[in-house]
Design a protein around this motif. Structure first.
Motif, PDB file in Angstrom:
ATOM      1  N   ARG A   8       0.826  -1.206   0.000  1.00  0.00           N
ATOM      2  CA  ARG A   8       0.000   0.000   0.000  1.00  0.00           C
ATOM      3  C   ARG A   8       0.865   1.264   0.000  1.00  0.00           C
ATOM      4  NH1 ARG A   8      -4.594  -2.311  -1.709  1.00  0.00           N
ATOM      5  NH2 ARG A   8      -5.486  -3.786  -0.201  1.00  0.00           N
ATOM      6  N   PRO A   9       0.259   2.432  -0.222  1.00  0.00           N
ATOM      7  CA  PRO A   9       1.006   3.690  -0.131  1.00  0.00           C
ATOM      8  C   PRO A   9       1.612   3.885   1.254  1.00  0.00           C
ATOM      9  CG  PRO A   9      -1.122   4.036  -1.193  1.00  0.00           C
ATOM     10  CD  PRO A   9      -1.139   2.636  -0.651  1.00  0.00           C
ATOM     11  N   ALA A  10       2.643   4.728   1.324  1.00  0.00           N
ATOM     12  CA  ALA A  10       3.351   4.943   2.586  1.00  0.00           C
ATOM     13  C   ALA A  10       2.420   5.419   3.686  1.00  0.00           C
ATOM     14  CB  ALA A  10       4.491   5.943   2.375  1.00  0.00           C
ATOM     15  N   VAL A  11       1.409   6.213   3.345  1.00  0.00           N
ATOM     16  CA  VAL A  11       0.478   6.702   4.364  1.00  0.00           C
ATOM     17  C   VAL A  11      -0.302   5.549   4.995  1.00  0.00           C
ATOM     18  CG1 VAL A  11      -1.391   7.165   2.704  1.00  0.00           C
ATOM     19  CG2 VAL A  11      -1.284   8.444   4.863  1.00  0.00           C
ATOM     20  N   GLU A  12      -0.595   4.511   4.206  1.00  0.00           N
ATOM     21  CA  GLU A  12      -1.280   3.340   4.747  1.00  0.00           C
ATOM     22  C   GLU A  12      -0.354   2.539   5.655  1.00  0.00           C
ATOM     23  OE1 GLU A  12      -4.321   2.504   4.718  1.00  0.00           O
ATOM     24  OE2 GLU A  12      -5.286   3.391   2.952  1.00  0.00           O
ATOM     25  N   VAL A  13       0.933   2.505   5.325  1.00  0.00           N
ATOM     26  CA  VAL A  13       1.898   1.809   6.181  1.00  0.00           C
ATOM     27  C   VAL A  13       1.915   2.449   7.563  1.00  0.00           C
ATOM     28  CG1 VAL A  13       4.334   1.215   6.496  1.00  0.00           C
ATOM     29  CG2 VAL A  13       3.293   1.076   4.211  1.00  0.00           C
ATOM     30  N   GLU A  14       1.956   3.761   7.613  1.00  0.00           N
ATOM     31  CA  GLU A  14       1.976   4.444   8.906  1.00  0.00           C
ATOM     32  C   GLU A  14       0.661   4.257   9.655  1.00  0.00           C
ATOM     33  OE1 GLU A  14       4.601   5.574  10.451  1.00  0.00           O
ATOM     34  OE2 GLU A  14       5.689   4.863   8.683  1.00  0.00           O
ATOM     35  N   ALA A  15      -0.455   4.256   8.921  1.00  0.00           N
ATOM     36  CA  ALA A  15      -1.749   4.007   9.574  1.00  0.00           C
ATOM     37  C   ALA A  15      -1.794   2.609  10.174  1.00  0.00           C
ATOM     38  CB  ALA A  15      -2.874   4.197   8.566  1.00  0.00           C
ATOM     39  N   LEU A  16      -1.180   1.654   9.493  1.00  0.00           N
ATOM     40  CA  LEU A  16      -1.125   0.292  10.013  1.00  0.00           C
ATOM     41  C   LEU A  16      -0.267   0.234  11.271  1.00  0.00           C
ATOM     42  CD1 LEU A  16      -2.200  -2.522   9.325  1.00  0.00           C
ATOM     43  CD2 LEU A  16      -0.181  -2.867   7.887  1.00  0.00           C
ATOM     44  N   TRP A  17       0.869   0.918  11.268  1.00  0.00           N
ATOM     45  CA  TRP A  17       1.699   0.972  12.469  1.00  0.00           C
ATOM     46  C   TRP A  17       0.941   1.616  13.631  1.00  0.00           C
ATOM     47  CZ3 TRP A  17       5.403  -1.650  14.321  1.00  0.00           C
ATOM     48  CH2 TRP A  17       6.401  -2.208  13.502  1.00  0.00           C
ATOM     49  N   ASP A  18       0.166   2.656  13.327  1.00  0.00           N
ATOM     50  CA  ASP A  18      -0.633   3.280  14.392  1.00  0.00           C
ATOM     51  C   ASP A  18      -1.550   2.251  15.051  1.00  0.00           C
ATOM     52  OD1 ASP A  18       0.529   5.727  13.906  1.00  0.00           O
ATOM     53  OD2 ASP A  18      -1.135   6.504  12.699  1.00  0.00           O
ATOM     54  N   ARG A  19      -2.135   1.374  14.237  1.00  0.00           N
ATOM     55  CA  ARG A  19      -3.026   0.346  14.773  1.00  0.00           C
ATOM     56  C   ARG A  19      -2.246  -0.715  15.559  1.00  0.00           C
ATOM     57  NH1 ARG A  19      -8.363   1.655  15.291  1.00  0.00           N
ATOM     58  NH2 ARG A  19      -8.878   3.100  13.606  1.00  0.00           N
ATOM     59  N   VAL A  20      -1.032  -1.033  15.114  1.00  0.00           N
ATOM     60  CA  VAL A  20      -0.190  -1.957  15.884  1.00  0.00           C
ATOM     61  C   VAL A  20       0.104  -1.366  17.254  1.00  0.00           C
ATOM     62  CG1 VAL A  20       2.090  -3.043  16.023  1.00  0.00           C
ATOM     63  CG2 VAL A  20       0.840  -3.058  13.853  1.00  0.00           C
ATOM     64  N   LEU A  21       0.513  -0.106  17.271  1.00  0.00           N
ATOM     65  CA  LEU A  21       0.883   0.531  18.536  1.00  0.00           C
ATOM     66  C   LEU A  21      -0.321   0.746  19.442  1.00  0.00           C
ATOM     67  CD1 LEU A  21       3.468   3.094  17.152  1.00  0.00           C
ATOM     68  CD2 LEU A  21       3.957   0.958  18.331  1.00  0.00           C
ATOM     69  N   ALA A  22      -1.523   0.855  18.840  1.00  0.00           N
ATOM     70  CA  ALA A  22      -2.750   0.996  19.625  1.00  0.00           C
ATOM     71  C   ALA A  22      -3.289  -0.345  20.114  1.00  0.00           C
ATOM     72  CB  ALA A  22      -3.810   1.707  18.793  1.00  0.00           C
ATOM     73  N   ARG A  23      -2.594  -1.438  19.782  1.00  0.00           N
ATOM     74  CA  ARG A  23      -2.961  -2.797  20.193  1.00  0.00           C
ATOM     75  C   ARG A  23      -4.244  -3.296  19.522  1.00  0.00           C
ATOM     76  NH1 ARG A  23      -0.705  -4.376  26.053  1.00  0.00           N
ATOM     77  NH2 ARG A  23       1.249  -3.211  25.929  1.00  0.00           N
ATOM     78  N   ASP A  24      -4.550  -2.756  18.362  1.00  0.00           N
ATOM     79  CA  ASP A  24      -5.691  -3.244  17.600  1.00  0.00           C
ATOM     80  C   ASP A  24      -5.317  -4.419  16.702  1.00  0.00           C
ATOM     81  OD1 ASP A  24      -7.414  -1.365  18.693  1.00  0.00           O
ATOM     82  OD2 ASP A  24      -7.002   0.118  17.135  1.00  0.00           O
ATOM     83  N   VAL A  25      -4.048  -4.532  16.341  1.00  0.00           N
ATOM     84  CA  VAL A  25      -3.553  -5.701  15.602  1.00  0.00           C
ATOM     85  C   VAL A  25      -3.233  -6.790  16.614  1.00  0.00           C
ATOM     86  CG1 VAL A  25      -1.681  -6.596  14.163  1.00  0.00           C
ATOM     87  CG2 VAL A  25      -2.651  -4.337  13.683  1.00  0.00           C
ATOM     88  N   ASP A  26      -3.765  -7.977  16.397  1.00  0.00           N
ATOM     89  CA  ASP A  26      -3.609  -9.052  17.387  1.00  0.00           C
ATOM     90  C   ASP A  26      -2.289  -9.791  17.256  1.00  0.00           C
ATOM     91  OD1 ASP A  26      -6.419  -9.152  18.700  1.00  0.00           O
ATOM     92  OD2 ASP A  26      -6.811  -9.038  16.549  1.00  0.00           O
ATOM     93  N   LEU A  27      -1.844 -10.005  16.036  1.00  0.00           N
ATOM     94  CA  LEU A  27      -0.614 -10.763  15.839  1.00  0.00           C
ATOM     95  C   LEU A  27       0.025 -10.403  14.508  1.00  0.00           C
ATOM     96  CD1 LEU A  27      -1.046 -13.632  13.830  1.00  0.00           C
ATOM     97  CD2 LEU A  27      -2.767 -13.869  15.626  1.00  0.00           C
ATOM     98  N   ILE A  28       1.298 -10.727  14.389  1.00  0.00           N
ATOM     99  CA  ILE A  28       2.052 -10.507  13.155  1.00  0.00           C
ATOM    100  C   ILE A  28       2.599 -11.852  12.705  1.00  0.00           C
ATOM    101  CG2 ILE A  28       3.996  -9.326  12.068  1.00  0.00           C
ATOM    102  CD1 ILE A  28       3.677  -7.096  14.131  1.00  0.00           C
TER     103      ILE A  28
END
Length: 450
Positions: A289-309
């Protein structure tokens, strides 16, 4: 007391915390986690200055045995996994011939893994159109859950699940008490966009990226969540590529729906510019995805919304990637078995302040819990299997193709400079990899869901 193994002086990630301690191991299990443990050991490892993580549980790998071992196999794939700090892998049901769709094909998969796997292996079963009774066979055999594609899988042997198949399959899975994992992209959108582009002769990587927009992921995630709510099925959405996709999962979970999601290192490390630079080596589905989507995904990781990698390690022979200027014809899969822990450590812990204990949950704790492999797997705890990843945070290194142990070494991460390197991997108290090389005979076992 005399231990089989003592790991001394490392910063141990344990029970949602971290502390300097020794880890004592006896008969393959952790028996003590204390500072300055007294006693001798058959083997001592000085982990001073290192981080001691639970061995990673990679919930999404394609090892392709039996039938497509020229793409990858248990021997080479698990060697790469072990060198990167993974001690348990959950193998996907497609790409093998036959795919894992019933009790007989499960047994063939077990036979292919025994004696050659270097890490412990659990298995996903497949949810495809056809006899739903096969799900009962797979549950009895010990699968961790069922995988379904909401768009084409890329191989003829594993058919996409239409809406009725998915709905009825989820209902059956709910009765069996097992989760359904979905590849969530709208086939109605992606197939028609792809056909339009190819018909017009637009086959570049940019055209491929445009044929699989974020909205195709969002639509499919929403539909899968609706089916899970209707049936009471535990749902897991694999390889979510966008922050908005994660948000849909988090919102559904807040409403009481049993749904989790994963993302992958390539969505956190690479973007669409890298896809155009690297070409087919960086082709995957969903796409980068575009770089802005990468950062949005990291925001969700740091917010603990992503369960696993998980890696979604999806290798292929080089010929399937060498399709000249036709991005649509190239195999869509990224090999990443050997770089999971290092990439998340460098880009998460070092670059963004991700807590070490959260790293441990993302790559080990949560996948073990979600897919029925805990408490033996996923944590450094007394009574758990002594599966350890020792990482030296002071080491800077560069991913080199010749150092990769998977069959075709086609990683898009080659050339990437990272801080923090896995220096030892321990499976049930035995060192299975050291400094990027496998050690000893294969010790992996096939696990059944608890």
């Amino acid at each position: 007391m005399t231990y089989d193994l003592l790991v001394r002086g490392g910063r141990v990630v344990v029970a949602g915390d971290q502390r300097v301690a020794d880890v004592g191991v006896l008969d393959g299990a952790v028996v003590a986690i204390e500072r300055d443990l007294a006693g001798a050991a058959r083997e001592e490892v000085d982990a001073t200055g290192c981080v001691v993580l639970p061995g990673a549980v990679d919930a999404h790998v394609h090892l392709n045995d039996p039938g497509r071992s020229d793409w990858e196999g248990f021997a080479t794939g698990t060697a790469a996994l072990s060198a990167g700090g993974t001690t348990t892998a959950i193998d996907m049901p497609l790409n093998a011939i036959p795919p894992t769709l019933d009790g007989a094909s499960f047994a063939l998969k077990v036979a292919a893994a025994e004696g050659v796997a270097r890490v412990d292996v659990a298995l996903w079963g497949g949810l495809v159109p056809g006899d739903l009774d096969r799900l009962d066979e797979l549950a009895d055999a010990g699968v961790v859950g069922f995988k379904a594609f909401m768009s084409g899988s890329g191989v003829a042997e594993f058919e996409a699940a239409d809406d009725l198949t998915l709905l009825e399959g989820m209902a059956r899975a709910a009765r069996l008490g097992l989760p359904v994992a979905v590849h969530a992209e709208s086939d109605a959108l992606t197939s028609r966009l792809a056909a339009r582009a190819v018909a017009a002769g637009r086959t570049s990587m940019r055209d491929y990226l445009a044929s699989r927009p974020v909205v195709a992921e969002l639509e499919a995630i929403g539909r899968a969540i609706a089916f899970a709510a209707e049936t009471g099925c535990a749902l897991h959405v694999v390889h979510v590529s966008s922050g908005r996709g994660v948000a849909l999962v988090a919102e559904a979970r807040a409403r009481g729906i049993d749904v989790t999601c994963e993302t992958c290192p390539h969505y956190l490390v690479l973007d669409e510019d890298d896809a155009q630079r690297l070409g087919a080596a960086a082709k995957c589905a969903p796409p980068l995805r575009p770089a802005v989507e990468v950062e949005a995904l990291w925001d969700r990781v740091l917010a603990r919304d992503v369960d696993l990698i998980a890696t979604d390690h999806s290798p292929s022979p080089a010929a399937l990637k060498d399709t000249r200027d036709d991005a649509f014809a190239a195999w869509g899969g990224i090999p990443g078995a050997q770089t999971l822990t290092a990439l998340v450590y460098d880009k998460g812990v070092v670059a963004r302040g991700l807590a070490l204990e959260r790293l441990g949950m993302l790559v080990a704790g949560m996948p073990a819990l979600r897919f029925g492999l805990a408490p033996a797997k996923g944590a450094i705890a007394v009574g758990a299997d002594a599966d350890l990843t020792i990482l030296d945070p002071a080491q800077s290194w560069t991913v080199e193709r010749d150092a990769l142990l998977d069959r075709h070494k086609l990683s898009p991460f080659v050339g990437m400079a990272l801080r923090g390197r896995v220096v030892r991997t321990v499976l049930r108290g035995e060192t299975i990899a050291r400094d990027g090389q496998v050690v000893g005979a294969p010790l992996g076992r096939v696990l059944r869901r608890r």
